[in-house]
Design an enzyme around this catalytic site. Structure first.
Site, PDB file in Angstrom:
ATOM      1  CE  LYS A 203      -3.505   2.460   2.646  1.00  0.00           C
ATOM      2  NZ  LYS A 203      -4.594   2.342   3.612  1.00  0.00           N
ATOM      3  NE  ARG A 213      -5.926   9.836   3.381  1.00  0.00           N
ATOM      4  CZ  ARG A 213      -4.632  10.042   3.141  1.00  0.00           C
ATOM      5  NH1 ARG A 213      -4.171  11.284   3.016  1.00  0.00           N
ATOM      6  NH2 ARG A 213      -3.802   9.029   3.043  1.00  0.00           N
ATOM      7  CE  LYS A 226      -3.605   8.254   6.668  1.00  0.00           C
ATOM      8  NZ  LYS A 226      -4.778   7.352   6.592  1.00  0.00           N
ATOM      9  CD  GLU A 242       5.744  -3.977   3.628  1.00  0.00           C
ATOM     10  OE1 GLU A 242       5.076  -4.867   4.189  1.00  0.00           O
ATOM     11  OE2 GLU A 242       6.134  -2.955   4.230  1.00  0.00           O
ATOM     12  CE  LYS A 257      -6.216   1.941  -0.303  1.00  0.00           C
ATOM     13  NZ  LYS A 257      -6.486   2.033   1.094  1.00  0.00           N
ATOM     14  CB  SER A 283     -11.617   7.420  -3.205  1.00  0.00           C
ATOM     15  OG  SER A 283     -10.364   7.839  -2.677  1.00  0.00           O
ATOM     16  CE1 TYR A 322     -15.327   3.712  -2.061  1.00  0.00           C
ATOM     17  CE2 TYR A 322     -13.411   3.760  -3.516  1.00  0.00           C
ATOM     18  CZ  TYR A 322     -13.956   3.814  -2.246  1.00  0.00           C
ATOM     19  OH  TYR A 322     -13.122   3.963  -1.165  1.00  0.00           O
TER      20      TYR A 322
END
Ligand code: PBG
Length: 333
Positions: A203, A213, A226, A242, A257, A283, A322
């Site tokens: 990610k 968000r 982040k 990972e 992602k 998103s 979505y």
């Protein structure tokens, strides 16, 4: 794989295989179906069935009642699973994300309502604190630093609460080190051996999470970025490390992602590990297609299906999106 030597033009004319719909369908290498889709949706705790989010046209926040209806809709449309995310009342947020482990909290009630409405539909929950924290970060903070091990302890509590509510797939999206292993051993210890883990394994710290968000209401509170826990977009080898770690710790499925800007990672992961690999069409990717379509600049339905088909071609077992209900409808007819 054996590859026959190619004939040369004019003996070889690739257009022969494109001359009509029947032959294009006949030789198509990958096909998108509703079974490839995980419907991502956001729930809220109010009475309004749908609350529109400006940056995510067509993907409103839903009441718990409406989410249960969505589960029945997923069943009818042949969508196998729903990934549910919460918009938490700002008054319930604190620096430890206390609401994340509330057995009667929004997420647990939504999971129960959806499983009651359509038990045949799989439900997936994010394991991460960001919707619940007053600072919008995925973990606990001390002196401006995100604590790894203390956060993992909170995540385990959160995951167990979600699993007890009936969640089928736990999806840790926090990017703390060691959380998949701890989650797996904790589930085993509690006898919840059938709960699957889909790790947000690779990610990235991405600009494409912006509209999400807005949808969950963390944009206005998030301080800083982040980058100390999510991956650097320049890295590809690290993604393989990972993923390898999460698989060795007990992940059943892995995820990359965002999706479209990271299809190279999807392909490497799918080819290297041959474990069910998913991508999250996040998103911002959704918003870009919707915005361009609303302006009449692209054909929205075609762009939607083409973008989703790209994930299949790259090697995905499925896509979190979505667009799921709209794509399933478009595929049906
Ligand atoms: C939080 C989380 C994020 C998304 C899913 N879980 C955002 C973030 O890491 O800030 C993004 C989903 C999207 O953009 O659609 N752990």
């Amino acid at each position: 794989m054996y590859r026959a030597p190619l004939a040369a033009y004019p003996a070889l004319r690739p257009r022969r295989l494109r001359q009509a719909d029947w032959i294009r369908r006949l030789v198509r290498e990958t096909v998108l179906t509703p079974s490839d889709l995980i419907w991502s949706l956001v729930v809220h705790d109010g009475p309004e069935d749908e609350i529109q989010v400006a940056s995510m046209p067509g993907a409103p926040r839903m009441s718990v009642r409406r989410a249960a209806e969505a589960a029945r809709e997923a069943r009818t449309l042949g969508i196998p699973a729903i990934a549910v995310f919460p918009f938490i009342d700002p008054a319930l947020k604190d620096d430890r994300g206390t609401a994340a482990t509330d057995e009667n909290g929004l997420i647990c009630r939504a999971v129960k309502a959806m499983k009651d409405a359509a038990p045949e539909v799989g439900i997936m929950c994010d394991v991460a604190l960001d919707p619940f924290t007053s600072h919008g970060h995925d973990g606990l903070i001390e002196n401006g630093r995100i604590l790894n091990d203390a956060t993992v302890e909170r995540l385990i509590e959160q995951g167990l609460v979600q699993a007890a509510a009936g969640c089928d797939i736990l999806a840790p999206s926090d990017m703390m080190d060691g959380r998949v292993g701890r989650l797996r051993t904790s589930l085993e210890a509690e006898g919840m051996t059938d709960v699957a883990i889909m790790a947000y394994a690779a990610k990235y710290a991405s600009a494409f999470y912006g509209p999400y968000r807005d949808a969950i209401g963390s944009a206005s509170v998030l301080s800083g970025d982040k980058k100390t826990y999510q991956m650097d977009p320049g890295n590809s080898e690290e993604a393989l490390r990972e993923v390898a770690l999460d698989i060795s710790e007990g992940a059943d499925m892995v995820m990359v992602k965002p999706g479209m800007p990271y299809l190279d990672i999807v392909q490497r992961v799918a080819e290297t590990f041959a474990l069910p690999t998913f991508a999250f069409q996040v998103s911002g990717e959704y918003a870009m297609i919707q915005a361009a379509a609303q302006n009449g600049w692209i054909d929205g339905d075609r762009a939607m299906l083409e973008s989703l088909g790209g994930f299949k071609r790259a090697g995905c077992a499925g896509v979190i999106t979505y667009f799921a209900p709209r794509a399933a409808r478009a595929l049906a007819g």
